[in-house]
Design a protein around this motif. Structure first.
Motif, PDB file in Angstrom:
ATOM      1  N   THR A  48       0.557  -1.233  -0.037  1.00  0.00           N
ATOM      2  CA  THR A  48      -0.068  -0.016   0.041  1.00  0.00           C
ATOM      3  C   THR A  48       0.915   1.295   0.047  1.00  0.00           C
ATOM      4  O   THR A  48       0.359   2.355   0.145  1.00  0.00           O
ATOM      5  CB  THR A  48      -1.028   0.162   1.283  1.00  0.00           C
ATOM      6  OG1 THR A  48      -0.102  -0.141   2.412  1.00  0.00           O
ATOM      7  CG2 THR A  48      -1.913  -1.243   1.267  1.00  0.00           C
ATOM      8  N   TYR A  49       1.912   1.077  -0.139  1.00  0.00           N
ATOM      9  CA  TYR A  49       3.108   2.145  -0.265  1.00  0.00           C
ATOM     10  C   TYR A  49       3.824   2.161  -1.256  1.00  0.00           C
ATOM     11  O   TYR A  49       4.271   1.469  -2.059  1.00  0.00           O
ATOM     12  CB  TYR A  49       4.165   1.952   0.821  1.00  0.00           C
ATOM     13  CG  TYR A  49       3.661   2.108   2.364  1.00  0.00           C
ATOM     14  CD1 TYR A  49       3.068   1.103   2.757  1.00  0.00           C
ATOM     15  CD2 TYR A  49       3.411   3.372   3.051  1.00  0.00           C
ATOM     16  CE1 TYR A  49       2.508   1.249   4.056  1.00  0.00           C
ATOM     17  CE2 TYR A  49       3.036   3.489   4.412  1.00  0.00           C
ATOM     18  CZ  TYR A  49       2.385   2.266   4.718  1.00  0.00           C
ATOM     19  OH  TYR A  49       1.979   2.316   6.201  1.00  0.00           O
ATOM     20  N   TRP A  81       2.628   1.685  -5.641  1.00  0.00           N
ATOM     21  CA  TRP A  81       2.244   0.639  -4.904  1.00  0.00           C
ATOM     22  C   TRP A  81       2.043  -0.661  -5.639  1.00  0.00           C
ATOM     23  O   TRP A  81       2.178  -1.654  -5.316  1.00  0.00           O
ATOM     24  CB  TRP A  81       1.268   1.094  -3.867  1.00  0.00           C
ATOM     25  CG  TRP A  81      -0.046   1.447  -4.481  1.00  0.00           C
ATOM     26  CD1 TRP A  81      -0.493   2.795  -4.929  1.00  0.00           C
ATOM     27  CD2 TRP A  81      -1.198   0.557  -4.874  1.00  0.00           C
ATOM     28  NE1 TRP A  81      -1.743   2.832  -5.470  1.00  0.00           N
ATOM     29  CE2 TRP A  81      -2.319   1.203  -5.656  1.00  0.00           C
ATOM     30  CE3 TRP A  81      -1.259  -0.880  -4.751  1.00  0.00           C
ATOM     31  CZ2 TRP A  81      -3.434   0.719  -5.875  1.00  0.00           C
ATOM     32  CZ3 TRP A  81      -2.451  -1.485  -5.212  1.00  0.00           C
ATOM     33  CH2 TRP A  81      -3.617  -0.707  -5.831  1.00  0.00           C
ATOM     34  N   GLN A 107       6.143   5.774   1.356  1.00  0.00           N
ATOM     35  CA  GLN A 107       5.217   6.763   1.760  1.00  0.00           C
ATOM     36  C   GLN A 107       3.726   6.308   1.058  1.00  0.00           C
ATOM     37  O   GLN A 107       3.879   5.589   0.000  1.00  0.00           O
ATOM     38  CB  GLN A 107       5.575   8.194   1.235  1.00  0.00           C
ATOM     39  CG  GLN A 107       5.979   8.361  -0.269  1.00  0.00           C
ATOM     40  CD  GLN A 107       4.847   8.544  -1.119  1.00  0.00           C
ATOM     41  OE1 GLN A 107       3.849   8.824  -0.792  1.00  0.00           O
ATOM     42  NE2 GLN A 107       5.350   8.448  -2.567  1.00  0.00           N
ATOM     43  N   SER A 108       2.807   6.756   1.688  1.00  0.00           N
ATOM     44  CA  SER A 108       1.275   6.161   1.242  1.00  0.00           C
ATOM     45  C   SER A 108       0.877   6.963   0.263  1.00  0.00           C
ATOM     46  O   SER A 108      -0.449   6.712  -0.142  1.00  0.00           O
ATOM     47  CB  SER A 108       0.607   6.231   2.533  1.00  0.00           C
ATOM     48  OG  SER A 108       0.401   7.601   3.011  1.00  0.00           O
TER      49      SER A 108
END
Length: 123
Positions: free
Chosen positions: A31-32, A53, A99-100
């Protein structure tokens, strides 16, 4: 929290290849967006490559375009950086970061960092 650990660094001759790995623990890396950065002695940390991601989008610094390839295996929770045609100027500590958000190139936009792995390219 995501913990990142890099591996695969070492000493290689100019023209050679290395593959770095960035393994995540704590949370799934899928998810990143994940990036690779490097810092050479006496220089500031700089962007190398980043991947979304899902793996469908990637960006590279001009200095490595065509020589480095970033990829990811979300089943293994790992992101890779394949480095070919290495040059002495590629000598640096390479760090991965996550980072998301979407793929980004600015250091300040990354939330989680690994400790780095040393890559030395001899001439």
């Amino acid at each position: 929290q995501v913990q990142l650990v890099e591996s695969g660094g070492g000493l290689v001759q100019a023209g050679g290849s290395l593959r770095l790995a960035c393994a995540a623990s704590g949370r799934t890396l899928s998810t990143y967006a994940t990036g690779w950065f490097r810092q050479a002695p006496g220089k500031e940390r700089e962007f190398v490559a980043t991947i979304s991601w899902g793996g469908g989008t990637s960006y590279y610094a001009d200095s490595v375009k065509g020589r480095f390839t970033i990829s990811r295996d979300n089943d293994k929770n790992t992101v890779y950086l394949q480095k070919n045609s290495l040059k002495p100027d590629d000598t640096a500590v390479y760090s991965c970061a996550a980072q998301s958000g979407s793929t980004r190139t600015r250091i300040a936009e990354y939330d989680y960092w690994g400790q780095g792995t040393q890559v030395t390219v001899s001439s």
